[in-house]
Design a protein around this motif. Structure first.
Motif, PDB file in Angstrom:
ATOM      1  N   GLU A 113       0.818  -1.209   0.000  1.00  0.00           N
ATOM      2  CA  GLU A 113       0.000   0.000   0.000  1.00  0.00           C
ATOM      3  C   GLU A 113       0.855   1.263   0.000  1.00  0.00           C
ATOM      4  OE1 GLU A 113      -2.457  -0.419   3.410  1.00  0.00           O
ATOM      5  OE2 GLU A 113      -3.630  -2.087   2.582  1.00  0.00           O
ATOM      6  N   SER A 162       2.560   1.690  -3.349  1.00  0.00           N
ATOM      7  CA  SER A 162       1.627   2.120  -4.383  1.00  0.00           C
ATOM      8  C   SER A 162       1.436   3.635  -4.354  1.00  0.00           C
ATOM      9  CB  SER A 162       0.278   1.411  -4.198  1.00  0.00           C
ATOM     10  OG  SER A 162      -0.662   1.868  -5.141  1.00  0.00           O
ATOM     11  N   THR A 163       1.277   4.184  -3.160  1.00  0.00           N
ATOM     12  CA  THR A 163       1.147   5.638  -3.037  1.00  0.00           C
ATOM     13  C   THR A 163       2.426   6.341  -3.478  1.00  0.00           C
ATOM     14  OG1 THR A 163      -0.404   5.393  -1.201  1.00  0.00           O
ATOM     15  CG2 THR A 163       0.673   7.528  -1.439  1.00  0.00           C
ATOM     16  N   ALA A 182       4.632   5.215  -5.554  1.00  0.00           N
ATOM     17  CA  ALA A 182       4.762   5.056  -6.999  1.00  0.00           C
ATOM     18  C   ALA A 182       3.887   6.056  -7.749  1.00  0.00           C
ATOM     19  CB  ALA A 182       4.409   3.620  -7.398  1.00  0.00           C
ATOM     20  N   ASP A 183       2.668   6.265  -7.272  1.00  0.00           N
ATOM     21  CA  ASP A 183       1.784   7.239  -7.906  1.00  0.00           C
ATOM     22  C   ASP A 183       2.377   8.648  -7.830  1.00  0.00           C
ATOM     23  OD1 ASP A 183      -0.050   5.289  -8.555  1.00  0.00           O
ATOM     24  OD2 ASP A 183      -1.387   5.712  -6.862  1.00  0.00           O
ATOM     25  N   TRP A 184       2.978   8.979  -6.696  1.00  0.00           N
ATOM     26  CA  TRP A 184       3.556  10.312  -6.518  1.00  0.00           C
ATOM     27  C   TRP A 184       4.721  10.568  -7.476  1.00  0.00           C
ATOM     28  CZ3 TRP A 184       4.189  11.041  -0.479  1.00  0.00           C
ATOM     29  CH2 TRP A 184       2.909  11.206   0.091  1.00  0.00           C
ATOM     30  N   HIS A 241       5.734   8.851 -10.241  1.00  0.00           N
ATOM     31  CA  HIS A 241       5.620   8.431 -11.640  1.00  0.00           C
ATOM     32  C   HIS A 241       5.658   9.631 -12.593  1.00  0.00           C
ATOM     33  CE1 HIS A 241       4.515   5.877 -15.004  1.00  0.00           C
ATOM     34  NE2 HIS A 241       3.583   6.755 -15.331  1.00  0.00           N
ATOM     35  N   LYS A 284       7.754  11.985 -12.849  1.00  0.00           N
ATOM     36  CA  LYS A 284       8.329  13.231 -12.331  1.00  0.00           C
ATOM     37  C   LYS A 284       9.793  13.375 -12.761  1.00  0.00           C
ATOM     38  CE  LYS A 284       4.685  14.652 -10.040  1.00  0.00           C
ATOM     39  NZ  LYS A 284       3.736  13.549 -10.263  1.00  0.00           N
ATOM     40  N   ARG A 303       6.252   3.719 -11.926  1.00  0.00           N
ATOM     41  CA  ARG A 303       5.095   3.191 -11.191  1.00  0.00           C
ATOM     42  C   ARG A 303       5.042   1.664 -11.276  1.00  0.00           C
ATOM     43  NH1 ARG A 303       0.678   5.559 -13.662  1.00  0.00           N
ATOM     44  NH2 ARG A 303       0.421   7.213 -12.114  1.00  0.00           N
ATOM     45  N   ASN A 358       5.764  -0.975  -8.102  1.00  0.00           N
ATOM     46  CA  ASN A 358       4.701  -1.883  -7.678  1.00  0.00           C
ATOM     47  C   ASN A 358       5.084  -3.343  -7.895  1.00  0.00           C
ATOM     48  OD1 ASN A 358       2.860   0.053  -6.723  1.00  0.00           O
ATOM     49  ND2 ASN A 358       2.088   0.451  -8.775  1.00  0.00           N
ATOM     50  N   ARG A 411       8.622   7.427   1.719  1.00  0.00           N
ATOM     51  CA  ARG A 411       7.481   8.165   1.172  1.00  0.00           C
ATOM     52  C   ARG A 411       7.491   9.602   1.694  1.00  0.00           C
ATOM     53  NH1 ARG A 411       2.113   9.004   2.209  1.00  0.00           N
ATOM     54  NH2 ARG A 411       1.996   7.609   4.002  1.00  0.00           N
ATOM     55  N   THR A 438       4.461  17.473  -1.597  1.00  0.00           N
ATOM     56  CA  THR A 438       3.199  16.771  -1.352  1.00  0.00           C
ATOM     57  C   THR A 438       2.977  16.619   0.147  1.00  0.00           C
ATOM     58  OG1 THR A 438       3.463  15.529  -3.412  1.00  0.00           O
ATOM     59  CG2 THR A 438       1.949  14.614  -1.781  1.00  0.00           C
TER      60      THR A 438
END
Length: 259
Positions: free
Chosen positions: A12, A15-16, A18-20, A22, A24, A81, A85, A129, A138
């Protein structure tokens, strides 16, 4: 948290993360790890997860093959991403193939093996993270119970016998004659007392008097103690006692390099 819960949280948190990151800027600096770019951070997170998956999945009692098999991250941030993952999924699969008492090498000196690495991957995911959040501007949030678990990993790993014995500079800085620090999360169940001795740092889960007490929300304790947020930027933390002792702790209770 047990091993499977740690690995679910790793997936989990990754995943967060990776989304942040990706897509960049790979060259973006990471303020909380001054030696690193965003590409270095991604490489470290995903590469470490794959290395641990190899250690655990192949039940290695000696780590050289896993170290040699370290897989660097893609240079194209548009691939980050999926790569991140995939690494977290590989780690979860590796841990599902063993039990907590399966012999696996770990650096703690406590022969903790599988449980050590499940918690270590979780702590890594949470703290790094926060690094990504700092690099990208973020907002960082973490549930209090997870922040307590990540702080437990940080404190337990850096006060382990293996870390003391393998990092002489760290050991020299942290030697003491009984100076004590009490860390107390106020929004979840988490309390630690660390005592600096001549040959180790003793860590206990208890409530007692100490030379300095630092208390407040678990996530703020985690970010300050892991050097991801300056103490002066955490007004929610209450400090009583020897401030210089706590500052010394923060300045020296760290990994060897920028991570």
């Amino acid at each position: 948290m047990d091993t499977s819960a740690y690995l679910e949280a790793v997936v989990e948190q990754t995943s967060t993360f990776a989304d942040w990151v990706h897509g960049k800027d790979a060259a973006a600096p990471v303020p909380t790890c001054p030696e690193w770019t965003l590409a270095d951070l991604v490489d470290h997170v995903g590469g470490t997860q794959r290395m641990v998956a190899m250690l655990v999945g192949e039940q290695m009692t000696e780590p050289s093959k896993a170290f040699a098999g370290y897989v660097p991250g893609p240079t194209d941030s548009g691939q980050w991403r999926a790569w991140l993952n995939d690494g977290a999924a590989a780690a979860r699969q590796a841990f599902a193939s063993v039990t907590d008492d399966t012999p696996v090498w770990d650096p703690s000196g406590g022969a903790a093996g599988v449980p050590f690495w499940s918690r270590r991957l979780f702590g890594e995911a949470c703290v790094h993270r926060a690094d990504a959040a700092a690099a990208l501007g973020t907002r960082y949030e973490l549930a209090p119970e997870l922040a307590v678990a990540a702080l437990e990993d940080w404190l337990d790993t850096l006060t382990s016998r293996g870390y003391w014995e393998n990092r002489p500079g760290f050991a020299d800085a942290m030697r003491g004659d009984g100076q004590s620090l009490h860390f107390h999360a106020t929004d979840a169940s988490g309390e630690w007392v660390a005592r600096r001795e001549q040959d180790k740092v003793v860590l206990e889960r208890t409530h007692t008097k100490a030379d300095v007490v630092v208390r407040g929300p678990a996530v703020d304790l985690l970010l300050v103690i892991s050097r991801r947020r300056p103490l002066d930027a955490a007004p929610t933390l209450e400090l009583q006692g020897d401030r210089e002792l706590f500052v010394h702790w923060i300045e020296h209770m760290d990994w060897v390099t920028g991570g």
